[in-house]
Design an enzyme around this catalytic site. Structure first.
Site, mmCIF file in Angstrom:
data_model
loop_
_atom_site.group_PDB
_atom_site.id
_atom_site.type_symbol
_atom_site.label_atom_id
_atom_site.label_comp_id
_atom_site.label_asym_id
_atom_site.label_seq_id
_atom_site.Cartn_x
_atom_site.Cartn_y
_atom_site.Cartn_z
ATOM 1 C CG PHE A 111 36.709 41.272 36.352
ATOM 2 C CD1 PHE A 111 37.484 41.493 37.481
ATOM 3 C CD2 PHE A 111 36.515 42.312 35.464
ATOM 4 C CE1 PHE A 111 38.063 42.733 37.710
ATOM 5 C CE2 PHE A 111 37.088 43.556 35.682
ATOM 6 C CZ PHE A 111 37.863 43.763 36.811
ATOM 7 C CG ASP A 182 39.894 36.609 32.012
ATOM 8 O OD1 ASP A 182 41.080 36.763 32.347
ATOM 9 O OD2 ASP A 182 39.088 37.551 31.855
ATOM 10 C CE1 TYR A 207 45.087 45.204 35.145
ATOM 11 C CE2 TYR A 207 45.293 45.508 32.784
ATOM 12 C CZ TYR A 207 44.515 45.250 33.892
ATOM 13 O OH TYR A 207 43.179 45.021 33.731
ATOM 14 C CE LYS A 208 43.742 42.380 36.995
ATOM 15 N NZ LYS A 208 42.517 41.774 36.475
ATOM 16 N NE ARG A 354 41.318 42.013 45.003
ATOM 17 C CZ ARG A 354 41.405 42.193 43.690
ATOM 18 N NH1 ARG A 354 41.001 41.235 42.871
ATOM 19 N NH2 ARG A 354 41.890 43.293 43.176
#
Ligand SMILES: *Cc1c(COP(=O)(O)O)cnc(C)c1O
Length: 395
Positions: A111, A182, A207-208, A354
């Protein structure tokens, strides 16, 4: 199987939400908690709430709850800041642990913020450091005795490809490197056993899959034996051993609190705390089994109905996280057409559509319904409509 948790979420009618890997939906309990925190605690208690509502320990209380979901013992996880900051903190601490080594090793497909933070850290501390990037397949061989820290995202945000956490940690540590994971796409999605893995650090956002809401604080894990030794590069007062002694000299807390920085975002942390209630009594093994079941069904259905799409995630379920990606030349427009019809996923360049699978509120019936709509959008080329071609700032 649908885990009987859907009723705990606020989900609009007619939406099949396949983007919980990017922003989890609103747990109903979060609204009541936000109201209490704002009205009764902030409004009624004012500054007294730091003690009376125990705001001051909320970062570690919430950290312990996240720890339970990633196989980390109590007292090894704290929360605050954003994931980008936590990446920086873990990396800086790792480099201090290996002063003779100058290489940070990461995945070229990591990322971007993880890579930017690593580069920024290097630019701050000196040019003899190097950020070395290789592909997933080259990673094991790239770990040499020059490497101070290996920084990897467990589940790739684009493809969903998953590293073997235990295998990769062992390779890093065999070469004397510090391992940082991560867990942005792992916490609440796949089984993670931090304690068993033995990695020095882990970081992640909430928040995922953890449904903490936009801008929810991040978390950081430090292996228990290192907690009293790691040097916090961001030496904020909330990580001090006695913040209210107002000592002009920094001395870090002898607990995981040394990884705290400044005043915690209490409203957002309270929301996260309430959001974590939906995990009470949930076993990650069941989540994983249901996620694999839905992902396998989704791949089979989409491949059978839409030859125009190419699977961009590993076909082997053991190498895949909790998302499925398909490559399609007109992926952006196609995703807009799907969202218009209630199937919410997202798009990542250059051509990746996705879809995230979150068993707390999705079941096989949602997968089949989504596949129907995808078949229609792709088969009839509904994405060609003009209004689906313009890109928004957030994709
Ligand atoms: C989502 C995500 C981030 C986001 O970082 P923020 O600081 O929360 O914006 C970072 N790294 C990875 C791997 C991610 O998936």
């Amino acid at each position: 199987m649908t885990l009987p948790r859907k009723h705990l979420f606020e989900l609009p009618d007619g939406v099949i939400y396949l983007d919980g890997n990017s922003l989890g939906p609103l747990p109903k309990g979060a609204m009541a908690r936000a109201q209490t925190t704002i009205e009764a605690e902030w409004g009624g208690e004012l500054i007294r709430a730091w003690n009376s509502a125990d705001w001051i320990s909320l970062p570690t209380r919430v950290g312990d709850r996240i720890g339970a979901l990633i196989g980390a013992p109590a007292g090894t996880v704290t929360t605050g800041d954003t994931l980008s900051i936590k990446v920086y903190q873990a990396l800086a601490a790792a480099l201090k642990m290996r002063p003779d080594r100058k290489v940070i090793l990461s995945d070229a497909g990591n990322f971007p913020t993880d890579l930017y933070m690593a580069q920024g850290l290097i630019d701050t501390i000196g040019k003899d450091y190097e950020l070395r990037l290789v592909s997933h397949d080259e990673m094991c061989e790239a770990v040499t005795d020059e490497v101070a820290a290996v920084l990897l995202t467990h589940v790739d945000y684009r493809s969903g490809e998953m590293y073997s956490m235990e295998g990769m940690t062992a390779v890093a540590q065999d070469h004397g490197a510090v391992m940082i994971w991560d867990l942005a796409h792992s916490a609440g999605a796949v089984q993670v056993e931090m304690a068993r893995t033995g990695a020095e650090f882990a970081v992640g956002c909430t928040y995922k899959y953890l449904n903490g809401g936009p801008g929810a604080p991040a978390f950081i894990y430090v292996r228990p034996d290192l907690i009293g030794h790691v040097e916090p590069a961001l030496a904020g007062w909330m990580g001090h051993d006695a913040p209210f002694a107002m000592d002009p000299t920094y001395s870090p807390a002898m607990s995981i609190e040394r990884m705290r920085v400044g005043t915690p975002p209490i409203v957002q942390l309270s929301i996260l705390d309430a959001a974590l209630d939906v995990w009470d009594g949930v076993r990650m093994a069941d989540i994983r089994a249901a996620s694999v079941d839905m992902s396998e069904l989704f791949i089979a259905e989409v491949e059978a109905r839409c030859p125009q799409l190419t699977l961009a995630s590993p076909a082997d379920l053991a190498e895949r996280g909790s998302q499925v990606s398909f490559a399609f030349e007109h992926g952006y427009a196609a995703m807009q057409a799907l969202i218009d019809r209630g199937v919410i996923g997202d798009f990542r360049p250059p051509d990746i559509m996705r879809f995230g699978f979150t068993p707390l509120y999705l079941g096989r019936e949602d997968v089949l319904r989504a596949a129907d709509i995808i078949e229609e959008v792709i088969g009839k080329e509904l994405w060609r409509e003009e209004k689906y071609q313009t890109r928004s700032r957030v994709t």
